[in-house]
Design a protein around this motif. Structure first.
Motif, PDB file in Angstrom:
ATOM      1  N   GLU A 154       0.815  -1.215   0.000  1.00  0.00           N
ATOM      2  CA  GLU A 154       0.000   0.000   0.000  1.00  0.00           C
ATOM      3  C   GLU A 154       0.851   1.269   0.000  1.00  0.00           C
ATOM      4  OE1 GLU A 154      -3.143   0.154   2.844  1.00  0.00           O
ATOM      5  OE2 GLU A 154      -3.918  -1.838   2.334  1.00  0.00           O
ATOM      6  N   VAL A 155       2.015   1.223   0.637  1.00  0.00           N
ATOM      7  CA  VAL A 155       2.935   2.360   0.685  1.00  0.00           C
ATOM      8  C   VAL A 155       4.338   1.830   0.469  1.00  0.00           C
ATOM      9  CG1 VAL A 155       3.823   4.294   2.059  1.00  0.00           C
ATOM     10  CG2 VAL A 155       1.444   3.552   2.353  1.00  0.00           C
ATOM     11  N   ALA A 156       5.120   2.491  -0.367  1.00  0.00           N
ATOM     12  CA  ALA A 156       6.484   2.036  -0.643  1.00  0.00           C
ATOM     13  C   ALA A 156       7.431   3.223  -0.749  1.00  0.00           C
ATOM     14  CB  ALA A 156       6.528   1.217  -1.929  1.00  0.00           C
ATOM     15  N   HIS A 157       8.629   3.031  -0.226  1.00  0.00           N
ATOM     16  CA  HIS A 157       9.695   4.018  -0.347  1.00  0.00           C
ATOM     17  C   HIS A 157      10.925   3.298  -0.884  1.00  0.00           C
ATOM     18  CE1 HIS A 157       7.518   7.149   1.896  1.00  0.00           C
ATOM     19  NE2 HIS A 157       7.073   6.149   2.642  1.00  0.00           N
ATOM     20  N   GLY A 158      11.707   4.005  -1.681  1.00  0.00           N
ATOM     21  CA  GLY A 158      12.897   3.390  -2.246  1.00  0.00           C
ATOM     22  C   GLY A 158      14.027   4.393  -2.394  1.00  0.00           C
ATOM     23  N   VAL A 159      15.237   3.858  -2.543  1.00  0.00           N
ATOM     24  CA  VAL A 159      16.421   4.678  -2.787  1.00  0.00           C
ATOM     25  C   VAL A 159      17.183   4.051  -3.943  1.00  0.00           C
ATOM     26  CG1 VAL A 159      18.565   5.608  -1.866  1.00  0.00           C
ATOM     27  CG2 VAL A 159      16.575   5.368  -0.374  1.00  0.00           C
ATOM     28  N   LEU A 160      17.488   4.856  -4.948  1.00  0.00           N
ATOM     29  CA  LEU A 160      18.238   4.404  -6.120  1.00  0.00           C
ATOM     30  C   LEU A 160      19.603   5.078  -6.139  1.00  0.00           C
ATOM     31  CD1 LEU A 160      15.440   4.726  -8.856  1.00  0.00           C
ATOM     32  CD2 LEU A 160      15.877   2.795  -7.306  1.00  0.00           C
ATOM     33  N   GLY A 161      20.631   4.314  -6.485  1.00  0.00           N
ATOM     34  CA  GLY A 161      21.963   4.867  -6.623  1.00  0.00           C
ATOM     35  C   GLY A 161      22.477   4.671  -8.042  1.00  0.00           C
ATOM     36  N   PHE A 162      23.000   5.724  -8.644  1.00  0.00           N
ATOM     37  CA  PHE A 162      23.461   5.677 -10.019  1.00  0.00           C
ATOM     38  C   PHE A 162      24.984   5.763 -10.098  1.00  0.00           C
ATOM     39  CE2 PHE A 162      19.105   7.125 -10.072  1.00  0.00           C
ATOM     40  CZ  PHE A 162      18.540   6.403 -11.129  1.00  0.00           C
ATOM     41  N   ALA A 163      25.533   5.365 -11.249  1.00  0.00           N
ATOM     42  CA  ALA A 163      26.978   5.211 -11.406  1.00  0.00           C
ATOM     43  C   ALA A 163      27.743   6.501 -11.161  1.00  0.00           C
ATOM     44  CB  ALA A 163      27.293   4.676 -12.808  1.00  0.00           C
ATOM     45  N   ASP A 164      27.144   7.647 -11.501  1.00  0.00           N
ATOM     46  CA  ASP A 164      27.856   8.913 -11.355  1.00  0.00           C
ATOM     47  C   ASP A 164      27.744   9.503  -9.962  1.00  0.00           C
ATOM     48  OD1 ASP A 164      25.225   9.630 -11.328  1.00  0.00           O
ATOM     49  OD2 ASP A 164      25.334  11.059 -12.988  1.00  0.00           O
ATOM     50  N   GLY A 165      27.142   8.745  -9.035  1.00  0.00           N
ATOM     51  CA  GLY A 165      27.001   9.207  -7.667  1.00  0.00           C
ATOM     52  C   GLY A 165      25.670   9.862  -7.360  1.00  0.00           C
ATOM     53  N   MET A 166      24.858  10.098  -8.377  1.00  0.00           N
ATOM     54  CA  MET A 166      23.536  10.665  -8.125  1.00  0.00           C
ATOM     55  C   MET A 166      22.668   9.661  -7.393  1.00  0.00           C
ATOM     56  SD  MET A 166      20.668  12.134 -10.785  1.00  0.00           S
ATOM     57  CE  MET A 166      18.974  12.356 -10.208  1.00  0.00           C
ATOM     58  N   THR A 167      21.834  10.158  -6.490  1.00  0.00           N
ATOM     59  CA  THR A 167      20.907   9.310  -5.748  1.00  0.00           C
ATOM     60  C   THR A 167      19.485   9.818  -5.952  1.00  0.00           C
ATOM     61  OG1 THR A 167      21.266  10.681  -3.776  1.00  0.00           O
ATOM     62  CG2 THR A 167      22.575   8.651  -3.981  1.00  0.00           C
ATOM     63  N   ALA A 168      18.525   8.933  -5.700  1.00  0.00           N
ATOM     64  CA  ALA A 168      17.120   9.301  -5.854  1.00  0.00           C
ATOM     65  C   ALA A 168      16.296   8.654  -4.758  1.00  0.00           C
ATOM     66  CB  ALA A 168      16.597   8.874  -7.227  1.00  0.00           C
ATOM     67  N   GLU A 169      15.463   9.460  -4.106  1.00  0.00           N
ATOM     68  CA  GLU A 169      14.457   8.955  -3.168  1.00  0.00           C
ATOM     69  C   GLU A 169      13.136   8.889  -3.924  1.00  0.00           C
ATOM     70  OE1 GLU A 169      14.313  10.969   0.758  1.00  0.00           O
ATOM     71  OE2 GLU A 169      15.930  12.195  -0.102  1.00  0.00           O
ATOM     72  N   ILE A 170      12.490   7.746  -3.872  1.00  0.00           N
ATOM     73  CA  ILE A 170      11.222   7.582  -4.569  1.00  0.00           C
ATOM     74  C   ILE A 170      10.170   7.046  -3.605  1.00  0.00           C
ATOM     75  CG2 ILE A 170      12.196   7.294  -6.872  1.00  0.00           C
ATOM     76  CD1 ILE A 170      12.041   4.269  -6.481  1.00  0.00           C
ATOM     77  N   GLY A 171       8.923   7.387  -3.847  1.00  0.00           N
ATOM     78  CA  GLY A 171       7.847   6.905  -3.002  1.00  0.00           C
ATOM     79  C   GLY A 171       6.549   6.808  -3.772  1.00  0.00           C
ATOM     80  N   CYS A 172       5.684   5.881  -3.344  1.00  0.00           N
ATOM     81  CA  CYS A 172       4.366   5.741  -3.967  1.00  0.00           C
ATOM     82  C   CYS A 172       3.405   5.154  -2.952  1.00  0.00           C
ATOM     83  CB  CYS A 172       4.431   4.874  -5.229  1.00  0.00           C
ATOM     84  SG  CYS A 172       5.006   3.182  -4.954  1.00  0.00           S
ATOM     85  N   ALA A 173       2.118   5.377  -3.150  1.00  0.00           N
ATOM     86  CA  ALA A 173       1.123   4.876  -2.202  1.00  0.00           C
ATOM     87  C   ALA A 173      -0.257   4.856  -2.827  1.00  0.00           C
ATOM     88  CB  ALA A 173       1.106   5.759  -0.946  1.00  0.00           C
ATOM     89  N   ILE A 174      -1.079   3.927  -2.351  1.00  0.00           N
ATOM     90  CA  ILE A 174      -2.503   3.913  -2.709  1.00  0.00           C
ATOM     91  C   ILE A 174      -3.378   4.136  -1.483  1.00  0.00           C
ATOM     92  CG2 ILE A 174      -2.240   2.462  -4.757  1.00  0.00           C
ATOM     93  CD1 ILE A 174      -3.100   0.058  -3.011  1.00  0.00           C
TER      94      ILE A 174
END
Length: 337
Positions: free
Chosen positions: A218-238
């Motif tokens: 129902e609710v999700a959070h994630g963290v992505l790491g990319f080769a150049d050092g950039m990071t991303a926080e992502i989230g979604c929910a219903i």
């Protein structure tokens, strides 16, 4: 230019949005619909003035129609891959609502089948076709906010709980990640790869979430790491309203999309705003568009087919990028269990 004649599978809410957008597309026209419910098919046909002979109750009959050039799949998630594959094998160009498959393997199968049959394939992320995305990418590539360091993107809403509904049913492919997780994932991959003109693939994926009483995320959070050092926080929910924005941070400034996913609803206008902050000064760009939100997607797909292309062009999502997006979604789901 040739007008691409479309058929539609599954006359639900998203299908109506696609049909409304198609009505404003210069390169396409909706001529047929298929629904297993005769009553729903008839109502949809009446709404869009479709010929009685073009209202099918068997998806195979729609795929056999020689007047139909392309088919848009708008049924619940678990049926996307099977129905899209049926259309591809019939030689039809295909647009399929996201996610194109429940697994990355299903999406890869569709992409490979479309390539073998030399037909167009699109996973329908309408927000990527809106002019605000092309403009945001242009700003990022200009270097105005410098080298990208971090991104935050969320898409969450609170839907009333109903175990039999599409959102909360395991059998219907429910859950936040499958329903709207593809939006923040695609934004992260797009902007992370903007400097190179491609969708970037994360090297690391972390995730956590809440599995609800019907067994879906129902609710999700994630963290992505990319080769150049950039990071991303992502989230979604219903089952939880989120900020529903995209923040991009560079080493010289920031960019904000306040309404990235649905800049306008239903009949339009589909106006959008981009905010850029550098050296403590904020600049605002207002993009005014009277069109229906889905008109951009309908025209992009129809024009690509008319021009003989087999997918959309970057920064819209092409077939290979769909495989990458669904690979991340599958990994994210697996980490939550």
């Amino acid at each position: 230019m040739t007008t691409i004649r479309w058929g539609l599978v599954g006359p639900g809410n998203i299908a109506r949005n696609f049909a409304d957008g198609m009505a404003q597309a210069a390169s396409g026209a909706l001529i047929a619909v298929s629904s297993r419910s005769e009553a729903r098919g008839r109502a949809f046909g009446d709404r869009y003035n479709l010929d009685e002979a073009k209202r099918y109750t068997d998806y195979r009959d729609l795929c056999k129609d020689p007047d139909v050039d392309a088919i848009h799949i708008a049924t619940p998630h678990p049926f996307h891959a099977e129905q899209a594959l049926m259309a591809i094998r019939a030689g039809k160009h295909v647009s399929v609502e996201k996610p194109a498959g429940i697994t990355a393997a299903e999406v890869r199968t569709l992409v490979e089948a479309a390539a073998r049959n030399r037909v167009f394939f699109m996973e329908a992320y309408m927000y990527l076709c809106h002019p605000q995305i092309a403009r945001a990418v242009e700003i990022l590539r200009s270097g105005e906010i410098g080298t990208l360091r971090h991104l935050r993107a969320t898409f969450g809403f609170e839907a009333p709980f109903s175990p039999g509904s599409r959102l909360f049913s395991q059998e219907l492919g429910g859950g936040a990640i499958l329903d709207v997780g593809g939006y923040p994932v695609s934004a992260a991959r797009l902007f992370a790869g903007a400097a190179q003109g491609r969708y970037a693939e994360p090297e690391t994926i972390g995730g956590t979430g809440v599995i609800g009483r019907s067994g879906v995320v129902e609710v999700a959070h994630g963290v992505l790491g990319f080769a150049d050092g950039m990071t991303a926080e992502i989230g979604c929910a219903i089952s939880q309203t989120m900020e529903n924005t995209v923040h991009v941070e560079g080493d010289r400034g920031r960019l904000l999309l306040p309404t990235p996913w649905t800049p306008g609803r239903d009949g339009g206008p589909s106006d959008a705003r981009i905010q850029v902050t550098t050296a403590g000064q904020r600049r605002v760009e207002d993009l005014r568009h009277p069109e229906h939100l889905f008109a951009f997607e309908a025209e992009a797909a129809s024009r690509a087919i008319a021009e003989g292309r087999t997918g959309l062009s970057w920064p819209q999502m092409g077939p290979a990028s769909s495989i990458g997006n669904n690979t991340v979604l599958e990994d994210w789901r697996a980490r939550i269990g």
